[in-house]
Scaffold this active site. Structure first.
Site, PDB file in Angstrom:
ATOM      1  N   GLY A 181     -26.894 -18.551 -41.130  1.00 12.50           N
ATOM      2  CA  GLY A 181     -26.793 -17.171 -40.691  1.00 12.50           C
ATOM      3  C   GLY A 181     -25.980 -16.970 -39.438  1.00 12.50           C
ATOM      4  N   SER A 207     -25.236 -29.810 -47.100  1.00  8.76           N
ATOM      5  CA  SER A 207     -24.872 -29.037 -48.287  1.00  8.76           C
ATOM      6  C   SER A 207     -23.543 -28.340 -48.037  1.00  8.76           C
ATOM      7  CB  SER A 207     -25.937 -27.996 -48.578  1.00  8.76           C
ATOM      8  OG  SER A 207     -25.980 -27.066 -47.526  1.00  8.76           O
ATOM      9  N   ARG A 208     -22.995 -27.850 -49.119  1.00  8.95           N
ATOM     10  CA  ARG A 208     -21.890 -26.921 -48.967  1.00  8.95           C
ATOM     11  C   ARG A 208     -22.500 -25.562 -48.628  1.00  8.95           C
ATOM     12  NH1 ARG A 208     -17.457 -29.624 -50.258  1.00  8.95           N
ATOM     13  NH2 ARG A 208     -17.585 -31.281 -51.822  1.00  8.95           N
ATOM     14  N   ALA A 209     -21.649 -24.609 -48.300  1.00  5.98           N
ATOM     15  CA  ALA A 209     -22.128 -23.289 -47.902  1.00  5.98           C
ATOM     16  C   ALA A 209     -23.032 -22.690 -48.968  1.00  5.98           C
ATOM     17  CB  ALA A 209     -20.945 -22.360 -47.667  1.00  5.98           C
ATOM     18  N   THR A 211     -24.698 -19.217 -48.301  1.00  2.00           N
ATOM     19  CA  THR A 211     -24.225 -17.832 -48.198  1.00  2.00           C
ATOM     20  C   THR A 211     -23.246 -17.694 -47.038  1.00  2.00           C
ATOM     21  OG1 THR A 211     -26.053 -17.243 -46.742  1.00  2.00           O
ATOM     22  CG2 THR A 211     -26.405 -16.935 -49.094  1.00  2.00           C
ATOM     23  N   SER A 212     -22.892 -18.790 -46.406  1.00  4.46           N
ATOM     24  CA  SER A 212     -22.033 -18.732 -45.219  1.00  4.46           C
ATOM     25  C   SER A 212     -20.586 -19.052 -45.589  1.00  4.46           C
ATOM     26  CB  SER A 212     -22.524 -19.742 -44.186  1.00  4.46           C
ATOM     27  OG  SER A 212     -22.143 -21.048 -44.570  1.00  4.46           O
ATOM     28  N   THR A 216     -21.837 -27.457 -43.560  1.00  5.71           N
ATOM     29  CA  THR A 216     -21.415 -28.653 -42.827  1.00  5.71           C
ATOM     30  C   THR A 216     -20.540 -29.551 -43.700  1.00  5.71           C
ATOM     31  OG1 THR A 216     -23.342 -28.604 -41.396  1.00  5.71           O
ATOM     32  CG2 THR A 216     -22.250 -30.719 -41.643  1.00  5.71           C
ATOM     33  N   ASP A 269     -32.435 -15.908 -49.542  1.00  4.90           N
ATOM     34  CA  ASP A 269     -32.886 -17.237 -49.155  1.00  4.90           C
ATOM     35  C   ASP A 269     -34.158 -17.015 -48.350  1.00  4.90           C
ATOM     36  OD1 ASP A 269     -33.090 -19.883 -48.510  1.00  4.90           O
ATOM     37  OD2 ASP A 269     -31.324 -19.965 -47.222  1.00  4.90           O
ATOM     38  N   LYS A 301     -29.933 -15.112 -39.604  1.00  2.00           N
ATOM     39  CA  LYS A 301     -30.911 -15.163 -40.700  1.00  2.00           C
ATOM     40  C   LYS A 301     -32.314 -14.874 -40.174  1.00  2.00           C
ATOM     41  CE  LYS A 301     -30.389 -17.650 -44.332  1.00  2.00           C
ATOM     42  NZ  LYS A 301     -30.055 -18.861 -45.068  1.00  2.00           N
TER      43      LYS A 301
END
Lengths: 504, 504
Positions: A181, A207-209, A211-212, A216, A269, A301
């Site tokens: 967030g 993880s991959r994005a 909702t962003s 990382t 989420d 978030k």
């Protein structure tokens, strides 16, 4: 009464269609295919494909020509999942009815789920039996009436059980997670470098994005390969003490990866889903000391200190059920961290902090040291109250940068993040002081510009809260890889001038 | 800041792919297509297709060959919706972001929707802008925290406004609706015949099955054409006073048709959604006197008299807001009506009742007369308490059958329902008395046998509650058009012996 299940079914022939559908599992067959006719299969039927002992659930589309009447033409996703070769026989039947959807329906109508019901749902999800509609119903129902603690524990356990688990020789395995967030909050590579440089074991899977504009793993991928399998990851960690790899290439909590695809589309989420998602990954990765970064702000978030306290309490309580010592650190979530938003733009600032260049964003450095310090203290590698100072020293004497380079080399080689070919500024309309930055709109803008799939895309903030601006001065610069995405992002910016509040 | 929206976009060329996907709107383009590259379109992107002044929202899949680099190959659904011809230019862009999903997200988190928010959602749905994931989230969220009366009224109004509306010369327009969940409850064709024979105007539009093995439209289609457009329907009603047509061929509450596709997959249909669905169709069809049949039973849609009273109260209250006089009739929902379940099997019993044959199911006749009687009284065509008798007389003297034949002829000609080529009995395991029939399992069995898409498929009940059976005696007979579906249904029956309770 019936021996239908034992009947040897006629097969069709595997064909690779070369159809790219992301994660949609599609099979195309002829309308006059004998199997379609005998099975009563019509377009959009949910079917089960069986070949070489594997089974895959797919959506059936039909054609009148293009392929032969005995062919089953598979999308790339279906082809990979089924692991067939051109010409292999495939059995195609109706997908069996999904008994666990009756639990989901009860949950929609307000009933709580028992652990054994959750377990069957998670197993069905991990085996690909839930369509996007089924997945959405489960996730929405458990957002509208949120998971309670018992459900969250059960969901976490089932999500761990359905995948693989890593084990490590070290009794103390550290991990770190930021609740999303907050655009640009890219502390992980810095923290891993600091902790590994101080002798801690931190096998970080990211993880991959969701909702962003950048997860990382998306950011790290512009600096080094991240799609390592478990043996490769293990080699890196054994050699360097830490890694920053993409968890999706492993089978750690595979149901989570499936849930996340839908959460990403819906941009939802909730607390229970978030806790189960995060903790299932940590438990499966073998971590037992975890620091959580909870940015708090009206457009982050977590919107209030009270909500953060509640989430922290729940997270630490559920973690304890899995023998994980968790500590939550509440951080400032009022505005983006650093200046860059988007995989490559954030990666360059990670490098700037580690390399101690003059333009390194100090807020990113401070946050990374705050969190690394908390981890050092949690792992008893630093005395209480000395963690931050130890973290800062690890950057200042170059050990963090040296460790980061070695980790990147071990992962397959340090890369230079790409630069977007197209850049366009968003200008201030009038003079004044920056009094608000809407993190959500800023994230949306970066996503419309192409992030995270377009690695170089995103935006660079030119202002922070409290800055004075003059009319016509650039507030930020949009970076894009294609003209269409740039136009699309600029159009959104024009329609949302409230993204950055400038008060005269 | 941007004139992106005004830029003339390069186009691609329409190709008809001949891909049958039911309602999925698919466009296939090359990965190296210049428009995909300039727009940054990747597989599974949600795109907007514009051609000839129409716009359609589609899912993009990609290929490396099969079509030319400038081609946009459309699924049949996309081809029909866009109304293009081979070679037409099409503009393809990212679908604009769906602002109304932020209302849906707020609703997921427990906020109520304002009428203007509902209106924008319904408009987006009717224009095809919601993907199945978005639709599912909306429907699940509004099931978990059910619509209140204000939301139900607003949803009904928006669903009416977004479609066409019929008007009739007669000031009194009658309609009838059964709330589903009871297999074989096929009273509508009989009721329409009775009411029209008594001079009432009843322009009946019916849906296809939502979660049942046969909707009225599915059943009626085996007796006469039902896919009439508005002028054709108007001719039938002007000539005969009544019709039984499929509402989906008109644009009466088109958003409802889209919602129903998802409800069908999920097998959910909550009170607010049900009321808005039913009333929006009735209001759009110009009806102002409506009888509702609410079957009550432990395995019917309405499970208790209390739930039925609640639904009846809410239905009548919301109807009053649209100047519709509604009356709910609570009926017995303990077991299937008649013997046949499935389009053709039910149609044959409708004929039996109208033709007064010896094997006509008396329970079907009684229900039809009860409801027709209530409608005659509501419309003041019968004195209070005399409605049923008037309805029975209309069947007994042959006027209902004569009227039904004329209606079928006016709709395009009376048809003979098909008979399934494959039939297999389900046998009693032991002796005893039938003490329970699970409507839901019976419906599922009929659907697995192929109903409603396979018109002849379904099942025929050989027993009713209270019947004595001997071991090996057929409890019911499954009808199927294909061996695969028959096997599949028999397998389900074998796994669910509790479908019919036989108590020794």
């Amino acid at each position: 009464m019936s021996d239908g299940a034992q009947v040897q079914k006629p097969t069709v022939t595997a064909r690779r269609l070369g159809l790219f559908t992301q994660h949609d599992v599609i099979v195309v067959m002829r309308r006059d295919c004998p199997v379609c006719r005998s099975e009563g299969l019509s377009p959009r039927a949910h079917v089960r494909l069986t070949a070489r002992g594997r089974e895959v659930y797919a959506t059936l589309y039909q054609v009148d020509d293009l392929i032969g009447p005995h062919d089953a033409a598979l999308s790339e996703e279906a082809w990979q999942l089924l692991g067939v070769e051109e010409g292999d026989p495939i059995e195609v039947t109706h997908a069996p009815s999904l008994a666990s959807m009756s639990s989901v329906r009860r949950r929609i109508y307000g009933a709580r789920l028992r652990p054994e019901e959750i377990d069957i749902i998670v197993r069905d999800v991990a085996h690909g039996r839930y369509s996007p509609i089924h997945l959405t119903a489960f996730l929405t129902a458990t957002s509208a009436l949120p998971f309670d603690e018992a459900e969250t524990v059960a969901l976490t356990r089932s999500m761990v059980d359905v995948g693989d688990r890593l084990t490590w020789d070290s009794p103390l395995v550290v991990d770190k997670h930021s609740v999303g967030g907050l655009p640009g909050n890219r502390t992980t590579p810095i923290i891993v470098a600091i902790l590994a440089a101080n002798g801690l074991v931190i096998p970080k899977t990211s993880s991959r994005a969701i909702t962003s504009p950048a997860g990382t793993a998306d950011t790290m991928e512009t600096l080094a390969p991240v799609a390592l399998d478990v043996p490769a990851m293990r080699r890196v960690v054994e050699q360097e003490g830490g890694c920053i790899v993409w968890g999706g290439a492993m089978r750690l909590s595979p149901a989570d990866d499936i849930f996340i695809r839908i959460e990403r589309v819906l941009d939802i989420d909730t607390e229970g889903q978030l806790i189960a998602s995060v903790l299932s990954k940590k438990v499966a990765a073998g971590s037992n000391h975890v620091i959580f970064d909870l940015p708090v702000g009206p457009t982050a978030k977590v919107r209030s200190p009270e909500a953060a306290e509640h989430l922290a309490e729940r997270l630490e309580a559920v973690a304890a059920r899995f023998d994980v010592a968790a500590r939550c650190v509440l951080t400032d979530g009022l505005q983006p961290v650093g200046r860059g938003i988007g995989p490559a733009l954030e990666a360059r600032e990670v490098l700037a902090v580690l390399q101690r260049t003059a333009d390194a964003p100090m807020d990113l450095r401070r946050r990374a040291c705050l969190l690394a310090g908390a981890a050092l203290e949690l792992a008893k590698a630093a005395p209480q109250g000395q963690g931050i100072r130890m973290a800062e020293a690890t950057i200042d004497d170059g050990r963090a940068w040296a460790k980061f380079q070695r980790i990147c080399e071990a992962q397959g080689g340090l890369r230079t993040p790409p630069v977007a070919p197209l850049q366009a500024p968003i200008l201030a309309q009038g003079p004044g002081r920056v009094t608000g930055i809407n993190n959500r709109r800023v994230s949306t803008l970066a996503k419309l510009a192409g992030a995270p799939d377009a690695k170089a895309a995103g935006l660079r903030m030119n202002v922070r809260l409290g800055d004075e601006v003059a009319p016509g001065e650039p507030l930020m610069v949009v970076h894009a890889e294609t003209q269409g995405e740039l136009d699309y992002a600029l159009d959104y910016a024009a329609r949302h001038p409230d993204m950055i509040d400038v008060t005269p």
